[in-house]
Each structure stands twice: as structure tokens, then as C-alpha cells.
Design a protein around this motif. Structure first.
Motif, mmCIF file in Angstrom:
data_model
loop_
_atom_site.group_PDB
_atom_site.id
_atom_site.type_symbol
_atom_site.label_atom_id
_atom_site.label_comp_id
_atom_site.label_asym_id
_atom_site.label_seq_id
_atom_site.Cartn_x
_atom_site.Cartn_y
_atom_site.Cartn_z
ATOM 1 N N ILE A 133 0.839 -1.206 0.000
ATOM 2 C CA ILE A 133 0.000 0.000 0.000
ATOM 3 C C ILE A 133 0.872 1.252 0.000
ATOM 4 O O ILE A 133 0.595 2.223 -0.713
ATOM 5 N N LEU A 167 0.659 4.173 -2.779
ATOM 6 C CA LEU A 167 0.373 5.567 -2.421
ATOM 7 C C LEU A 167 1.492 6.484 -2.901
ATOM 8 O O LEU A 167 1.243 7.624 -3.309
ATOM 9 N N LEU A 204 1.027 6.950 -6.534
ATOM 10 C CA LEU A 204 -0.077 7.890 -6.749
ATOM 11 C C LEU A 204 0.411 9.335 -6.666
ATOM 12 O O LEU A 204 0.020 10.193 -7.463
ATOM 13 N N SER A 205 1.264 9.612 -5.685
ATOM 14 C CA SER A 205 1.747 10.977 -5.467
ATOM 15 C C SER A 205 2.843 11.382 -6.433
ATOM 16 O O SER A 205 3.004 12.556 -6.739
ATOM 17 N N ARG A 228 -5.098 -0.792 -12.796
ATOM 18 C CA ARG A 228 -6.344 -0.823 -12.048
ATOM 19 C C ARG A 228 -6.062 -0.173 -10.690
ATOM 20 O O ARG A 228 -5.900 -0.847 -9.679
ATOM 21 N N ILE A 262 -5.824 1.521 -7.106
ATOM 22 C CA ILE A 262 -6.585 1.542 -5.858
ATOM 23 C C ILE A 262 -6.018 2.581 -4.880
ATOM 24 O O ILE A 262 -6.563 2.784 -3.796
ATOM 25 N N MET A 303 -5.864 5.869 -4.834
ATOM 26 C CA MET A 303 -6.733 6.986 -4.471
ATOM 27 C C MET A 303 -7.823 6.533 -3.501
ATOM 28 O O MET A 303 -8.117 7.218 -2.516
ATOM 29 N N ASP A 304 -8.415 5.370 -3.755
ATOM 30 C CA ASP A 304 -9.440 4.858 -2.839
ATOM 31 C C ASP A 304 -8.862 4.550 -1.461
ATOM 32 O O ASP A 304 -9.526 4.774 -0.436
ATOM 33 N N ALA A 305 -7.645 4.007 -1.435
ATOM 34 C CA ALA A 305 -7.021 3.688 -0.146
ATOM 35 C C ALA A 305 -6.792 4.967 0.650
ATOM 36 O O ALA A 305 -7.022 5.037 1.859
ATOM 37 N N TYR A 306 -6.311 5.995 -0.047
ATOM 38 C CA TYR A 306 -6.084 7.298 0.588
ATOM 39 C C TYR A 306 -7.401 7.870 1.114
ATOM 40 O O TYR A 306 -7.515 8.281 2.286
ATOM 41 N N ALA A 323 -10.132 6.320 1.827
ATOM 42 C CA ALA A 323 -10.703 5.505 2.910
ATOM 43 C C ALA A 323 -10.205 5.997 4.264
ATOM 44 O O ALA A 323 -10.898 5.891 5.277
ATOM 45 N N VAL A 324 -9.011 6.550 4.288
ATOM 46 C CA VAL A 324 -8.470 7.111 5.537
ATOM 47 C C VAL A 324 -8.896 8.567 5.680
ATOM 48 O O VAL A 324 -9.491 8.958 6.686
ATOM 49 N N ASP A 325 -8.612 9.365 4.661
ATOM 50 C CA ASP A 325 -8.787 10.810 4.801
ATOM 51 C C ASP A 325 -10.244 11.206 5.033
ATOM 52 O O ASP A 325 -10.526 12.138 5.794
ATOM 53 N N ASN A 366 -12.387 9.670 6.589
ATOM 54 C CA ASN A 366 -12.810 9.256 7.917
ATOM 55 C C ASN A 366 -11.913 9.840 9.008
ATOM 56 O O ASN A 366 -11.897 9.335 10.123
ATOM 57 N N MET A 402 -18.824 3.839 2.350
ATOM 58 C CA MET A 402 -17.650 3.036 2.696
ATOM 59 C C MET A 402 -17.960 1.535 2.694
ATOM 60 O O MET A 402 -17.116 0.726 2.338
ATOM 61 N N PHE A 411 -11.272 -3.441 -2.901
ATOM 62 C CA PHE A 411 -9.967 -3.217 -3.497
ATOM 63 C C PHE A 411 -9.600 -4.428 -4.344
ATOM 64 O O PHE A 411 -9.171 -5.457 -3.823
ATOM 65 N N PHE A 437 -4.098 13.571 6.498
ATOM 66 C CA PHE A 437 -3.875 12.221 5.968
ATOM 67 C C PHE A 437 -3.711 12.229 4.453
ATOM 68 O O PHE A 437 -4.550 11.708 3.715
ATOM 69 N N ILE A 495 0.199 8.833 4.946
ATOM 70 C CA ILE A 495 -0.218 7.441 5.160
ATOM 71 C C ILE A 495 0.927 6.488 4.811
ATOM 72 O O ILE A 495 1.184 5.518 5.534
ATOM 73 N N GLY A 524 6.945 10.476 -1.848
ATOM 74 C CA GLY A 524 5.711 10.871 -2.517
ATOM 75 C C GLY A 524 5.726 12.328 -2.958
ATOM 76 O O GLY A 524 4.756 12.803 -3.541
ATOM 77 N N ARG A 584 2.958 15.017 -8.587
ATOM 78 C CA ARG A 584 1.526 15.210 -8.414
ATOM 79 C C ARG A 584 1.141 15.928 -7.124
ATOM 80 O O ARG A 584 0.615 17.029 -7.162
ATOM 81 N N PHE A 585 1.419 15.337 -5.972
ATOM 82 C CA PHE A 585 0.886 15.927 -4.745
ATOM 83 C C PHE A 585 1.727 17.069 -4.182
ATOM 84 O O PHE A 585 1.210 17.939 -3.534
ATOM 85 N N PHE A 628 -10.395 7.699 11.793
ATOM 86 C CA PHE A 628 -8.953 7.899 11.922
ATOM 87 C C PHE A 628 -8.684 9.198 12.660
ATOM 88 O O PHE A 628 -8.756 10.277 12.080
#
Lengths: 264, 264, 264, 264
Positions: free
Chosen positions: A73, A77, A80-81, A242, A244, A246-249, A251-253, A255, B1, B6, C68, C73, C96, C100-101, D6
Motif C-alpha cells: 500500500i 500511495l 499515486l503521489s 487498475r 486503488i 486513491m481509494d485507499a487514501y 478511505a483514511v482521509d 474518515n 464506505m 480493493f 492524511f 499514510i 511521494g 503530483r501531490f 482515523f
């Protein structure tokens, strides 16, 4: 400074020839040596036999990828960045290869090695002898309030399927040596000391098998990292196909909940 | 959620079974699949043939170690400073796998791929046809003031010994495809455009061969990194046995000369 | 080798004295120079004025932590896996900091710099002049099918609160220079070209303000990384006190779904 | 999953507002808080006083750059290989911040902390009392065949100029607390136990001073890394202006000597 020199037994080259490990890279190695075989050779400076290569590669295959681990993960991530830097994403993933998630292989190999060193040159010749040695080791380790590495697994609570398979491969290749035998004995006797039955895990059995190949125990973590490098490439290729991350990020941010620091 | 999921085609596991790539890890992969083969499979999601594996591993072997490269020295210096973290030293070495020293493999594969894409489905059928295509490509690249990747080498100024050997291996395995043929043609024609003869280098020919295996060109740097991970483990094992990090550091630090910033 | 020397204007030392930037570290710097001030000085080789330091530190404060993020993360997951190596977790987070970020600061500073370079030495003297320059720049950028960096934000869709505040601080300190003025003008005119109104984002305004301080645009990403290093330390300290890494990992892993690779 | 949350006390934001540490980033922090001050706050969740900030920043300034260290050279070599990824070069440099070259700050702070914890709440009230405590600690440490961290320096063999200056700054600010007093006492008494006089080094005194600020000892390495991040940016900016990476690499590679592995 004039006479300063830097010795190496690895890669050297001249304008005409590229040498590696004392071999001619193009005449002796390319197309004739497998990649796992070369990795073994680079670390030990000796070419493994086909049997050793098979056991070695079985360990690398066992350690390569375990799905959405924290390291996988983290690599995704990072990609992704910073998609411009594949090396950065790979490095970020490998940096999780420390004491906790990837360290069991090294810790277990080193533990078994230490017990065997202390036991001296006359090793047991039958299961009863190995059991006695294992019992002493586990008893001493518990007395020192330390954990026995290689025991237990968060998911494979009863039995880790990798363990018997790797033992069988080593047996087939005539490489079921003292580290594996001691590890198996620990599997038989630990319940007497610890009061509960734990499985011998896959990372641990790899450490035992790698140590039986004569690999330096201080480098065992390195082989786990090499295996994981292949797994992380798979993860990053999948992240391209495929994604994931952004979704993983999110899912944390999404919440995230603010906590007043004064209450900490 | 609640319905967030994933997807992955890599590692998954249950309490009883570990799966990887849709296979049972212990029944189908361990002891039966080589490490290079697995790395190919993890990235492409298809198992390579023995011929593909041989060409693929020949590339990894060619790229694994080139002696005291900047990346090898960086890894050794990091190990000198932080010997407690093998993963950190390995990561530091891999972070040098960017555009310059390790990027040629990717750049060359991508360049050839782009030329072939632009050429359309009807590829040349003989050397004359390939030469014509190569001539157009090199001419256009020069007109755009860009470099043709894979040409030239600081040490192997006349001829890089890896290039003919990898082409021969690919030919033996029936895998000398359009990327390699175009690369060879570039080797024959570039002098007409650039006015001087440069060797086709080893990093470039690996990029061509890997692209002919159908590997995604955006991931080619990743294979160079995987190969280098093995080389760096060799470097770090050697740094343990016969350290040169301290001497490398002192070779620089003892010859430091202060320069007044105002003169910069 | 004998006459090889390594010039530097940064740290040098003798047995008695430690020098940095041509100063006596202990007599001239410790206790007398702030940390942000020193960072500016290390990169530019000139000591910033108090006004420059205030604007510079306001940028670092703005960029330090955004909760986050993927980088935060990734750092926490790496710490979870390898708690023995704080440097590894920090490095993983910084990796990271790519295109991008964290890249907007650099991209925006570089973009504004390029437009100003192309505009030549006679810069506009009033808002109308800046608007005309900005309009040409945005029109050209759109014609080249490129994005104007610094426009838009996924969360602050109407207005990024950092932008007016940083402009006001720069104005107070007499450092609202051409990069900021051009950036503000882009904020006024881009809707005419792009057909919709986007906010000037905080990463972009920092890039503009840092460029107005005369910092080299190729190093702007470096200041974002320095700021983020402080933020990541905060994240890692919080991960020690109140860990979320395991939950973040499980949020992904428990929702993994196997996808048959043949369908990819 | 629905109720997974979180918690964090760091950055959070809404469409209108960006919050950090429970403050409004733009109204309360930007332009009003220095960067060093913010770094302290991010880790401890409390804003330091001006006195604390001065001591804290004096430590960061002392630790930022020591010229051509292994970490600085590793960062420069990584930049040489991968100039497209400034974050990778910075990360590579930071990865050397481990047990050996950058770890003394943390080790020393942790050592002093441990001695003070064991000594209980009634701390000495005069130098004689501190000397007695220090003598016991050094004696015990030697008996355990461990080193006392913070003693000795390869270059500043007699006296490290940073030590008295940092003690004086802490004294001026009313922050010369138990860790510094114990460290000073170790400087006075160690010769009685070790048989030779060693200087109290600069990395050690920073560890003592940071611990006296109430910073968590497990995070002290993190502050050394933050300081070094600024130093490495300086090194990388200099590598752009006046590169030495290629010469450093060649100083090693040109003096490589092949050693037959069989002799190893």
C-alpha cells in the motif's frame, strides 16, 4: 591518495570486456545463468548448485507478494503521489522491510544459527536429539522473555501451508539441514513450554531454509527484500492498470476525525 | 464506505490457502517456478514461456551489476552510516535508478515502441525496410534535437559486448522481434545522420529485448531496478566482508576545499 | 588523483573550529540564526533579510502538513512495518513528493518564471498590464494543451484561504514581486480563456512567493519537501502516540477482492 | 467499516478553512509562527516558548550540515544518477541517518534519560551530586561493555566547540536542565573510569539539550533528520551549481581493483 584502491570481486570492465564475479559476463553468464542463481552468486561469491537454486528460488517465490501488505500500500500511495518516479515508489515499499513485517525471515535464520553455534559441532542425529535441543532453546528464550521467531501467524493460525512444502522441497534436494531440522523440532516441542500450539510460519521456514543453504544470516533480510522487489513491481504494474491508491487514501482521509491535542 | 472494495489479481489468502496470481502458492508455484519467471508473471499476469524466461533473465543478468557505479557507492555509504537498516541502504541505491544511469533501458524501449506504433501495422520484412524505417526515425529525432536512446557508451566506445550476445540469445529463442530489429537497423544507419559511429549499448539492447517480450514499456525501468536490487545486495554483502565505504567517504572529505560563496 | 579536490561553500571543519557557509558555526550561527533562515542561506548562499525570512517561513508553515495525505499514510504504514527505522519512514513519506501531490509549488514557480523570462526586462507597471501578460500566457498554455499550474483544488473549490493571506504577508514585507503579481493576474483573467473560474491554490501561491524571494525555481520542490519533513515527523510522532497504520492497512486488506487476471 | 475513523490532532480541513494543530492555519499560524517553532509544535502538540524555540533551533543549526559526510555524498551521487527526482536524492541522504552517523543525538538523549529515570525523582542539587550520579552511570555502562554515547569525536579530539556554546545558550534561556547537567558531569568524571579524556561531542550535547526541552527521546533522531534535510538541500543546490558527484564516483571507480573471490 595516489595509492588508494577499491577492491571488489563483483563487476569490473575494460573497453572490450565486461566481467562479473570473475566471469566474462557475455560469454559465461548471459543466457546461461538464471536470475535467482545470479543473486545467490553475487552475495556468496559461489555459484549455487541446481538443487540449491531450486530451494533458494522457492523461498523467493514464497516471499514475493502477500497482497495488500502495508509495504504494498505504501508503494502504491507513493506512486499515486509521484508517478514520475517508479524507483521512488519501489524504494518506499522496500523501506517497510524492517523488523516487523519482513524481518521474521532474518530473525528466524539468525536465531536458529545462534542456537546451533552454541550447541557446538556435534549436532543431533535423530528427532529425539533435535527435540531436546529445541526444548532447551525455547525454554531459554522464554526465560529471557524473548519471542521465538517464526512461530505464529495472524491469518494462518492453525498451519501455514508454506512450511511443509518448503521442507519437502529441501528434502527432495538433499538440503534439509540443521536449521530446518531445528525449526521443525521447535514446531514439535514449543507447546510444552509456551502452553499453546502455534504454527511454524512461512517467513520463518524461509529463514531456516536460506540459512541451510549457507547464506550469511546477516543478509537474509536482503533476500526477503529482493523477493519483495518483484512483488512490488507487480503491485505497481497493477496500480497502473487498475489503481486503488486513491481509494485507499480516501478511505483514511474521509474518515479523519479531529482530536483535541490537549486530551492526548 | 461499506461497499468499498480493493480489486487485485496478485496475492490473496485465506486461513488455509495462500494464492498468488490465481494459483495455489504452495501447490503450483513454490519449487516449480523460477524467480525471474515469477517476476515476469507478476507484472504481466501471464506466465512466460521457457524461451521468454531465458531472454528475460539474460537481460536481468546483464543489468544486475556494473561495479562501482554511483548507485553502488551510494548504497555502500548509506550502509556505512546506518548499518542497522539494510533496507535503507538498498533503497538508497535503487533511488539512483532514474533518468540517467538506469533509465536508458526504459527510454530505449519506449523510443522503439513509439517509432513502431507510428509506423503502423505493416512492418518491414527485410533489412532494407528496417534500415529505411530507422533512417527516418533517427533523422526525425535529430531534427527535434533529441538524442536517440541506446547509442554510445562511456567505456565501450567501439562496441558493447552485450549487444550481439543478447541479439543472438533472442534469435535462438525465436524472440528477435521488431524492437530488436529496429534497434539493429539504427546501429547500421545512424552514422549517415549523426556523422559518427556509436555502439548500440547494453542498456539499450535490453530495453529492445524486453519490449519484444511484450512487457509494458512504462515498466521497463522496473526490471532494471529489480536486476539492480540483486547487484546491490552483492555490493552490500561485499561491503560487510571488505568495506570500502569509509575510504570512499574520506577520498572526498579529505580533499574538500572551501570556496568563498561570494565568488560563486 | 593527487590533485583532485572537492570544492564546497557549506560545511568544513578543523580540529578547533566548525565552519558553515563561511561563518564560524558556534560564534556566528548557533543561537543567532533561525532554522528556516539557515535553510534559505544553505540553498542560496546568502543570508535572508528578516522580511524574506518571514515570507519564506510562512510558505514552509503553509506546506508542512495537510493531514492524511498519501505521503503521510505511506510514512505511517512504513513505520508500522519497520518501527526500528524512523529515517526509513520519513524517507518513504518524502518519496511521494513528486510531480503530483507536492509538485505544484515547483511547477507553478517554474511556469511563472518562464513567462516572466519570455516577457523580457520591461515588466508591467499596473494591473491592466499584468492582466494582459497573464491573458497571453494562459491563452498560449491552453493552445499548447497544457495545464496552468496552481489553478484549482479538490477541496477548496471556491477559494483557497492560503492565497490571500500569503499575498498579504508578502505585501507587508515589501516582497510582493512579479511572480506573485502575475499569479494574481492569472487568477483574474483565466476564466475568460478557460470558461470557468478556479481558485488560485495554496501550493501555487507558495511557488510564486518563493520565486519572488529569488530562490532557484529548480529547487522549489526541495522547500516543499523540507516543510513536509516537519509535517511527517508530526505524523510519525502521532503514529507512536495514537496509531492508525494498522487500521489503514486493514481498511484495504480486509476489502481485497480477487479479480481473475484473464479478465484484465 | 462504516464506523471506522482515523483520529488526528494535526491537519484537517473543510472547503472554507484549513486547520493545523487545532489552529486556523491562515489566521493563526502563517506569518506568525517560525518554521522551527512549528516543527516542535507538530511533534509535541504544544507551542514552544521563545526560549525553547531558541535552544531548539540552535540544535537544528548545529546538526544541519557537516560538509562531505557519507550522507551528503550519497545524496549527491543519487542526484547525479537521477536528476529528475530531487525527492529521491534527499531521501537517499536521509537514509544514512541511522545508528552510526546521525544516531548519536538520539542515543545520547536516550541514555541520559534512562539514567535519570533510574535515579528517581530526587535529582542532585549541586555539581558534586551530579558527578556522583555520572560516575555510577559511566561505571555501570563500562561494566556492561557498552559505550557512553556522546563521548569522543574523530576530528574534534580535544574539545568540540559546539558543546560549551549550546550549554551557554541553554543557560541563558533558563533551560539547562537535568540532561545537560548530567552530560556535563559525564564530561568531568569519565576519565576516572575510562582512563582517558574524551570530548563531549556536538551530536551528544544536542541530544541532551533536546531532551531537556521535554521532547520524546524516541523522536530525537527525527530532529537530527529534519536538520539534515536542510543541509542536504544545501548540498543538492551546490551539486547543481558546482557538481562534484561525477568526480566522487570516478575517484572510486577508476581505482577499482579486482580481487579473486576464491581468496576472500
Amino acid at each position: 591518495m595516489t595509492d588508494l584502491s577499491f577492491p571488489t570481486s563483483l563487476g569490473t570492465s575494460t573497453a572490450e570486456e565486461i566481467r562479473l564475479l570473475g566471469q566474462d559476463l557475455t560469454a559465461d553468464l548471459m543466457g546461461q545463468v538464471g536470475f535467482g542463481e545470479l543473486a545467490f552468486w553475487l552475495v556468496t561469491l559461489r555459484r549455487p548448485t541446481p538443487s540449491e537454486t531450486r530451494v533458494f528460488e522457492a523461498c523467493l517465490v514464497a516471499l514475493a507478494d502477500h497482497g495488500f501488505t502495508p509495504t504494498a500500500i505504501a508503494a502504491r500511495l507513493t506512486y499515486l503521489s509521484a508517478p514520475d518516479s517508479l524507483q521512488g515508489a519501489l524504494a518506499a515499499g522496500l523501506l517497510g522491510g524492517g523488523s516487523r513485517f519482513l524481518g521474521v525471515t532474518e530473525d528466524c535464520g539468525a536465531y536458529l544459527h545462534e542456537v546451533l553455534e552454541a550447541a557446538g559441532p556435534d549436532l543431533p542425529t535423530d528427532d529425539a536429539g533435535w527435540d531436546a535441543l529445541a526444548l532447551r532453546a525455547v525454554t531459554d528464550t522464554r526465560a529471557a522473555r524473548r519471542f521465538v521467531p517464526g512461530l505464529g501467524h495472524p491469518v494462518h493460525k492453525e498451519r501455514d501451508p508454506r512450511t511443509p512444502v518448503l521442507v519437502a522441497i529441501a528434502e527432495e534436494e538433499g538440503l534439509r539441514g540443521p536449521h530446518l531440522r531445528l525449526f521443525e523440532a521447535i514446531g514439535r516441542v514449543h507447546e510444552q513450554v509456551l502452553g499453546r500450539r502455534l504454527p511454524l510460519n512461512g517467513a520463518g521456514v524461509c529463514g531456516a531454509a536460506l540459512a541451510d543453504l549457507g547464506l550469511p544470516v546477516e543478509m537474509l533480510r536482503g533476500f526477503a527484500l529482493l523477493a519483495r522487489a518483484a512483488g512490488l513491481l507487480g503491485q505497481l504494474a497493477e496500480e497502473r492498470r487498475r489503481p486503488i491508491g486513491m481509494d485507499a487514501y480516501l478511505a483514511v482521509d474521509r474518515n479523519a476525525v479531529y482530536v483535541d491535542p490537549s486530551g492526548d
